[in-house]
Motif scaffolding. Structure first.
Motif, PDB file in Angstrom:
ATOM      1  N   LEU A  37      68.259  70.103  21.710  1.00  0.00           N
ATOM      2  CA  LEU A  37      67.940  69.739  20.325  1.00  0.00           C
ATOM      3  C   LEU A  37      67.810  70.985  19.452  1.00  0.00           C
ATOM      4  O   LEU A  37      68.275  70.998  18.300  1.00  0.00           O
ATOM      5  N   ALA A  38      67.186  72.027  19.987  1.00  0.00           N
ATOM      6  CA  ALA A  38      67.017  73.267  19.219  1.00  0.00           C
ATOM      7  C   ALA A  38      68.366  73.871  18.860  1.00  0.00           C
ATOM      8  O   ALA A  38      68.579  74.323  17.726  1.00  0.00           O
ATOM      9  N   THR A  39      69.284  73.854  19.831  1.00  0.00           N
ATOM     10  CA  THR A  39      70.623  74.396  19.576  1.00  0.00           C
ATOM     11  C   THR A  39      71.368  73.557  18.546  1.00  0.00           C
ATOM     12  O   THR A  39      71.997  74.086  17.621  1.00  0.00           O
ATOM     13  N   ILE A  48      60.907  72.381  17.824  1.00  0.00           N
ATOM     14  CA  ILE A  48      61.312  71.108  18.413  1.00  0.00           C
ATOM     15  C   ILE A  48      60.189  70.541  19.267  1.00  0.00           C
ATOM     16  O   ILE A  48      59.855  69.343  19.179  1.00  0.00           O
ATOM     17  N   HIS A  49      59.588  71.381  20.081  1.00  0.00           N
ATOM     18  CA  HIS A  49      58.517  70.921  20.971  1.00  0.00           C
ATOM     19  C   HIS A  49      57.344  70.377  20.164  1.00  0.00           C
ATOM     20  O   HIS A  49      56.767  69.330  20.503  1.00  0.00           O
ATOM     21  N   ARG A  50      56.986  71.060  19.080  1.00  0.00           N
ATOM     22  CA  ARG A  50      55.872  70.614  18.243  1.00  0.00           C
ATOM     23  C   ARG A  50      56.171  69.248  17.617  1.00  0.00           C
ATOM     24  O   ARG A  50      55.309  68.357  17.603  1.00  0.00           O
ATOM     25  N   ASN A  51      57.354  69.088  17.122  1.00  0.00           N
ATOM     26  CA  ASN A  51      57.697  67.814  16.473  1.00  0.00           C
ATOM     27  C   ASN A  51      57.875  66.688  17.494  1.00  0.00           C
ATOM     28  O   ASN A  51      57.540  65.536  17.223  1.00  0.00           O
ATOM     29  N   SER A  56      55.906  61.766  19.914  1.00  0.00           N
ATOM     30  CA  SER A  56      55.473  61.111  21.154  1.00  0.00           C
ATOM     31  C   SER A  56      54.121  60.441  20.984  1.00  0.00           C
ATOM     32  O   SER A  56      53.892  59.327  21.484  1.00  0.00           O
ATOM     33  N   LYS A  57      53.211  61.097  20.277  1.00  0.00           N
ATOM     34  CA  LYS A  57      51.884  60.529  20.052  1.00  0.00           C
ATOM     35  C   LYS A  57      51.966  59.225  19.257  1.00  0.00           C
ATOM     36  O   LYS A  57      51.118  58.339  19.408  1.00  0.00           O
ATOM     37  N   GLN A  62      59.831  59.342  23.641  1.00  0.00           N
ATOM     38  CA  GLN A  62      59.118  59.512  24.906  1.00  0.00           C
ATOM     39  C   GLN A  62      59.943  60.378  25.847  1.00  0.00           C
ATOM     40  O   GLN A  62      61.170  60.469  25.712  1.00  0.00           O
ATOM     41  N   LYS A  63      59.252  61.014  26.795  1.00  0.00           N
ATOM     42  CA  LYS A  63      59.956  61.830  27.775  1.00  0.00           C
ATOM     43  C   LYS A  63      60.478  60.918  28.880  1.00  0.00           C
ATOM     44  O   LYS A  63      59.739  60.123  29.451  1.00  0.00           O
ATOM     45  N   GLY A  64      61.768  61.088  29.161  1.00  0.00           N
ATOM     46  CA  GLY A  64      62.386  60.285  30.202  1.00  0.00           C
ATOM     47  C   GLY A  64      62.712  61.099  31.426  1.00  0.00           C
ATOM     48  O   GLY A  64      61.956  61.996  31.815  1.00  0.00           O
ATOM     49  N   LEU A  65      63.859  60.840  32.021  1.00  0.00           N
ATOM     50  CA  LEU A  65      64.275  61.531  33.231  1.00  0.00           C
ATOM     51  C   LEU A  65      64.765  62.940  32.935  1.00  0.00           C
ATOM     52  O   LEU A  65      65.269  63.221  31.831  1.00  0.00           O
ATOM     53  N   GLU A  66      64.612  63.838  33.914  1.00  0.00           N
ATOM     54  CA  GLU A  66      65.144  65.203  33.846  1.00  0.00           C
ATOM     55  C   GLU A  66      64.651  65.963  32.611  1.00  0.00           C
ATOM     56  O   GLU A  66      65.403  66.721  31.999  1.00  0.00           O
TER      57      GLU A  66
END
Length: 264
Positions: A37-39, A48-51, A56-57, A62-66
């Protein structure tokens, strides 16, 4: 009620970010990791991680596989409303001078489909497109009209004579050009009614004009005086918009009365 508004406001805050909307849009296509996503968005992984954490909250992603994130059902629903906001934001000036209150809420809730339309401006351009919808028809023409501009009936009659189905809803106070009845009589319009090639219904008042054939459609909304404004048409061949127009036509058709007399 206050608590509901607080939750709604929270959702709007979560969506009030171009980057978060881009993240959701990308995840609606396929699951992606932070680096991907960042790329793609040309931003840092930290952003990206912050957003993603914020989304997610709110259960929008949501975080899925891999270690890849994916959009949730809730996120997909929220994202599906973006076309409506986009359409309204693009046409702010138009809606300052037009009134959609006469349209039933079950149709205004689906106005996001108009995001695919072209906004045609000017009476001449609108009437040209009106005529082309008639001319391009092969299987059927449906329309809801409060006035009958001159010069459009003959191309329509030709299509009907070639086998095109015509369903037609008019208002009690239909605005007609001078000598329209003679023109209709000469063109064979009334004979086509008698032979069952034209079905007509009448309703008390028409605020919104709808014109469509099997592959394209146009809608003319009312001004603040509740009269259809022929200076503006929203036109598209998009299937979702076409479906909206078909559904609106069917809704008005069922509420209208059969027009049996042999003149308009």
């Amino acid at each position: 009620m206050v608590e509901d508004f607080q939750k709604i406001a929270s959702y709007f805050l979560d969506l009030a970010s171009e980057q978060r909307l881009q993240i959701m849009s990308n995840l609606s296509v396929k699951p992606s990791g932070v680096t991907q996503l960042a790329t793609k968005l040309d931003v840092t992984a930290q952003e990206i991680h912050r957003n993603l954490s914020r989304l997610s909250k709110s259960n929008l992603v949501q975080k899925g596989l891999e270690e890849k994130y994916e959009i949730t059902t809730q996120g997909k629903i929220m994202l599906s409303q973006i076309p409506l906001i986009k359409f309204l934001s693009r046409n702010q000036e138009f809606f300052e001078n037009h009134n959609l209150q006469p349209i039933p809420s079950k149709f205004t809730k689906r106005l996001g489909v108009l995001g695919s339309t072209t906004h045609i401006r000017g009476v001449t351009k609108v009437l040209e497109k009106w005529g082309s919808i008639y001319k391009n028809a092969e299987n059927y023409v449906y329309d809801i009209i409060s006035e009958s501009p001159p010069g459009l009936i003959q191309p329509l009659i030709e299509r009907i004579k070639d086998g095109t189905e015509y369903k037609h809803i008019i208002s009690n106070n239909l605005l007609e050009p001078e000598n329209r009845e003679k023109t209709l009589q000469k063109s064979g319009y009334y004979k086509l009614i008698q032979d069952g090639h034209i079905q007509r219904r009448i309703t008390k008042t028409i605020h919104t004009i709808v014109l469509l054939n099997e592959k394209e459609a146009g809608v003319i909304f009312p001004s603040v005086t509740n009269e259809p404004d022929l200076k503006h048409m929203f036109y598209s061949t998009n299937p979702a918009f076409h479906e909206w127009c078909v559904d609106y036509f069917d809704f008005i058709w069922k509420k209208s009365k059969v027009l049996r007399r042999t003149s308009s």
